[in-house]
Design an enzyme around this catalytic site. Sequence first.
Site, PDB file in Angstrom:
ATOM      1  N   GLY A  52     -67.174  66.303  44.371  1.00 47.10           N
ATOM      2  CA  GLY A  52     -65.965  66.958  43.722  1.00 47.10           C
ATOM      3  C   GLY A  52     -65.649  67.980  42.851  1.00 47.10           C
ATOM      4  N   ASP A 103     -70.146  60.075  48.412  1.00 45.72           N
ATOM      5  CA  ASP A 103     -69.306  60.279  48.823  1.00 45.72           C
ATOM      6  C   ASP A 103     -68.418  60.206  49.862  1.00 45.72           C
ATOM      7  OD1 ASP A 103     -67.014  63.323  47.199  1.00 45.72           O
ATOM      8  OD2 ASP A 103     -66.880  63.225  49.447  1.00 45.72           O
ATOM      9  N   TYR A 129     -48.257  61.153  45.352  1.00 45.76           N
ATOM     10  CA  TYR A 129     -50.090  61.359  45.182  1.00 45.76           C
ATOM     11  C   TYR A 129     -49.417  59.994  43.558  1.00 45.76           C
ATOM     12  CZ  TYR A 129     -53.594  62.972  41.175  1.00 45.76           C
ATOM     13  OH  TYR A 129     -54.739  63.499  40.926  1.00 45.76           O
ATOM     14  N   ILE A 154     -57.143  70.404  35.417  1.00 46.75           N
ATOM     15  CA  ILE A 154     -58.538  70.698  34.768  1.00 46.75           C
ATOM     16  C   ILE A 154     -58.514  71.541  34.839  1.00 46.75           C
ATOM     17  CG2 ILE A 154     -60.988  69.616  34.321  1.00 46.75           C
ATOM     18  CD1 ILE A 154     -58.790  67.219  33.826  1.00 46.75           C
TER      19      ILE A 154
HETATM   20  P1  NAD Z   1     -61.209  66.763  44.530  1.00 49.12           P
HETATM   21  O1  NAD Z   1     -60.985  66.195  45.096  1.00 49.12           O
HETATM   22  O2  NAD Z   1     -61.911  67.631  43.701  1.00 49.12           O
HETATM   23  O3  NAD Z   1     -62.329  64.996  44.734  1.00 49.12           O
HETATM   24  C1  NAD Z   1     -62.418  63.835  45.001  1.00 49.12           C
HETATM   25  C2  NAD Z   1     -63.117  63.904  45.921  1.00 49.12           C
HETATM   26  O4  NAD Z   1     -63.179  62.565  46.656  1.00 49.12           O
HETATM   27  C3  NAD Z   1     -63.999  64.967  47.045  1.00 49.12           C
HETATM   28  O5  NAD Z   1     -65.166  65.437  46.737  1.00 49.12           O
HETATM   29  C4  NAD Z   1     -63.325  64.071  48.585  1.00 49.12           C
HETATM   30  O6  NAD Z   1     -64.575  64.586  49.593  1.00 49.12           O
HETATM   31  C5  NAD Z   1     -63.656  62.470  47.989  1.00 49.12           C
HETATM   32  N1  NAD Z   1     -62.961  61.349  48.955  1.00 49.12           N
HETATM   33  C6  NAD Z   1     -61.695  62.030  49.659  1.00 49.12           C
HETATM   34  N2  NAD Z   1     -61.077  60.533  50.412  1.00 49.12           N
HETATM   35  C7  NAD Z   1     -62.894  59.977  50.148  1.00 49.12           C
HETATM   36  C8  NAD Z   1     -62.821  58.427  50.480  1.00 49.12           C
HETATM   37  N3  NAD Z   1     -62.320  58.870  51.736  1.00 49.12           N
HETATM   38  N4  NAD Z   1     -64.101  57.993  50.074  1.00 49.12           N
HETATM   39  C9  NAD Z   1     -64.422  58.631  49.757  1.00 49.12           C
HETATM   40  N5  NAD Z   1     -64.765  59.786  48.867  1.00 49.12           N
HETATM   41  C10 NAD Z   1     -63.174  60.729  49.733  1.00 49.12           C
HETATM   42  O7  NAD Z   1     -60.177  65.753  42.757  1.00 49.12           O
HETATM   43  P2  NAD Z   1     -60.981  65.781  41.515  1.00 49.12           P
HETATM   44  O8  NAD Z   1     -60.359  66.692  41.444  1.00 49.12           O
HETATM   45  O9  NAD Z   1     -62.608  65.747  41.062  1.00 49.12           O
HETATM   46  O10 NAD Z   1     -60.756  64.371  41.162  1.00 49.12           O
HETATM   47  C11 NAD Z   1     -60.784  63.634  41.143  1.00 49.12           C
HETATM   48  C12 NAD Z   1     -59.940  62.072  40.485  1.00 49.12           C
HETATM   49  O11 NAD Z   1     -59.536  62.362  39.131  1.00 49.12           O
HETATM   50  C13 NAD Z   1     -59.292  61.317  41.331  1.00 49.12           C
HETATM   51  O12 NAD Z   1     -58.888  60.252  40.784  1.00 49.12           O
HETATM   52  C14 NAD Z   1     -57.644  62.615  40.538  1.00 49.12           C
HETATM   53  O13 NAD Z   1     -56.719  62.049  41.311  1.00 49.12           O
HETATM   54  C15 NAD Z   1     -58.031  62.681  38.675  1.00 49.12           C
HETATM   55  N6  NAD Z   1     -57.599  63.756  38.021  1.00 49.12           N
HETATM   56  C16 NAD Z   1     -57.756  64.911  38.256  1.00 49.12           C
HETATM   57  C17 NAD Z   1     -57.462  66.152  38.066  1.00 49.12           C
HETATM   58  C18 NAD Z   1     -57.836  67.457  38.123  1.00 49.12           C
HETATM   59  O14 NAD Z   1     -56.996  68.057  37.483  1.00 49.12           O
HETATM   60  N7  NAD Z   1     -58.693  67.435  38.720  1.00 49.12           N
HETATM   61  C19 NAD Z   1     -56.482  65.599  37.168  1.00 49.12           C
HETATM   62  C20 NAD Z   1     -55.851  64.726  37.086  1.00 49.12           C
HETATM   63  C21 NAD Z   1     -56.446  63.754  37.864  1.00 49.12           C
HETATM   64  N1  SER Z   2     -54.749  68.475  38.911  1.00 51.26           N
HETATM   65  C1  SER Z   2     -54.212  67.238  39.490  1.00 51.26           C
HETATM   66  C2  SER Z   2     -52.780  68.097  40.727  1.00 51.26           C
HETATM   67  O1  SER Z   2     -53.053  68.425  40.197  1.00 51.26           O
HETATM   68  C3  SER Z   2     -53.146  66.487  38.748  1.00 51.26           C
HETATM   69  O2  SER Z   2     -53.481  64.910  38.677  1.00 51.26           O
HETATM   70  O3  SER Z   2     -52.872  67.232  41.575  1.00 51.26           O
END
Ligand code: NAD
Ligand code: SER
Length: 316
Positions: A11, A34, A139, A169
Site C-alpha cells: 500500500g 499483502d 473507518y 500522508i
Molecule cells: P493502503 O490502502 O494504501 O494500503 C493498505 C494495504 O492493505 C493494501 O495494499 C491492501 O492490499 C492491504 N490489505 C487490504 N485488505 C487486506 C487483508 N485482508 N489482508 C492483508 N492486507 C490487506 O493504506 P495505507 O495508506 O498504506 O495505510 C496503512 C495504514 O496507515 C492503515 O492502517 C491506515 O489506516 C493508516 N493510515 C494511513 C493514512 C494515509 O493517509 N495513508 C492516514 C492515517 C492512517
Molecule cells: N488518509 C486517511 C484517509 O483519508 C486518513 O486516515 O482515509
Amino acid sequence: MTRVLVTGAAGQIGSALVPALQDAYGEAAVVATDLHERHTEGAAPVHALDCTDRDQITVLLRRHNPDVVYHLAALLSAVGERHPQRAYDVNLGGLFNMLEAAREQGFALFTPSSIAAFGPSTPGDRTPQDTLQRPTTMYGVTKVAGELLCDYYHTRYGVDTRGVRYPGIISATPPGGGTTDYAVEIFFAAVEKGSYTSFLAPDTQLDMMYMPDAIRAAMDLMEADGRRLRHRNAFNVTAMQLTPATLASAIRAHIPTFTLDCEVDPMRQAIAESWPRELDDSAAREEWGWSPHYDLTETTADMLRLVRERTATPAH
Ligand code: NAD
Ligand code: SER
C-alpha cells in the site's frame, strides 16, 4: 538482528516503509506481506498474507518469527464507507488476529490509527491527545476500537503495542482510497495536466505529513524506550495543516499557470468536515522526541521532483 514483518506492505505507506526498514535492518531481515503475492522488479517480494485468516497468520508468523510487526493492512475512509462490513472485518478482525499472534509469539506490534479516530464532537483546533472520540465513519469506528484493543493487549497481556494517529500522508506512491488522497492527486495532475479538480472544497483544512516523516515516526516510536510511553497506542502526530487552496498556491510557486477548481464529493467532504483541523502532538514530542522535518515548501519541491521522475515529465 531485528527481524521485521510488514502487513499491507504493497500500500501507500508500506511501499515506502519496506525499503526504509531494509536500509535500517538489512534486506534479509524484512518480510513484506499483502493480500496478494507480488514480484516487482527492484522491490522486495511481497508474500501473500490475508490478515483476516488466523491460520495463515499463525503459519507465516511462526515461519518468520519476527521481533516487530508493522501492521498496515486496512481499508481507508472512503473505501470503508463503500464497504463497511469488509472494513470492520479487515480493520478490526485483522487487528485482533495480529494481537492474538503477538500475545502467543511475543513480537512488538505497530498499528497506525488516524485523524479519523476523531469525530464532529471532538475539538477541531489543537485537538488534544486525550479528548472526545465519537467518529461517524466505519473507518473511524475501527480506528478508535483498534486503539482500545491495543491498549488492552498491553495492559492485560504485556504485549508491546505502539501506534500513532497519522494525518493525511503525502507521497509519490499512490494512495489507497482515503479522504486525504486529493493531496497526492493534485501533484500528479499539476505535472501531467497543469490543473486539478479537487473533490474537497478549496478551504477544507486537514492535518498532513510528508511520507519520509511518516516513516520516521513509525520507526522512531518502535525504537523508543517503552518505559517513557504513556500514550503508547495513539500518539497524535502532525507536520502541517493544508487546504486544497494552500497546496495549489505552493504548487504555483513552481508551476505558475497551475489552476485549481473543485467538484465537491459530498461523502468525502462530510468525512473531512468531521475530522480535526489541527492536532496537538505535544505528547509525542515529550514522550519519544517526535518532530517533523518537512514543511509545505520542502514537501512541494520534493513531491514535484519525484512526480516528474515517475511520469518522466520535464519541469516547465
Ligand atoms: P493502503 O490502502 O494504501 O494500503 C493498505 C494495504 O492493505 C493494501 O495494499 C491492501 O492490499 C492491504 N490489505 C487490504 N485488505 C487486506 C487483508 N485482508 N489482508 C492483508 N492486507 C490487506 O493504506 P495505507 O495508506 O498504506 O495505510 C496503512 C495504514 O496507515 C492503515 O492502517 C491506515 O489506516 C493508516 N493510515 C494511513 C493514512 C494515509 O493517509 N495513508 C492516514 C492515517 C492512517
Ligand atoms: N488518509 C486517511 C484517509 O483519508 C486518513 O486516515 O482515509
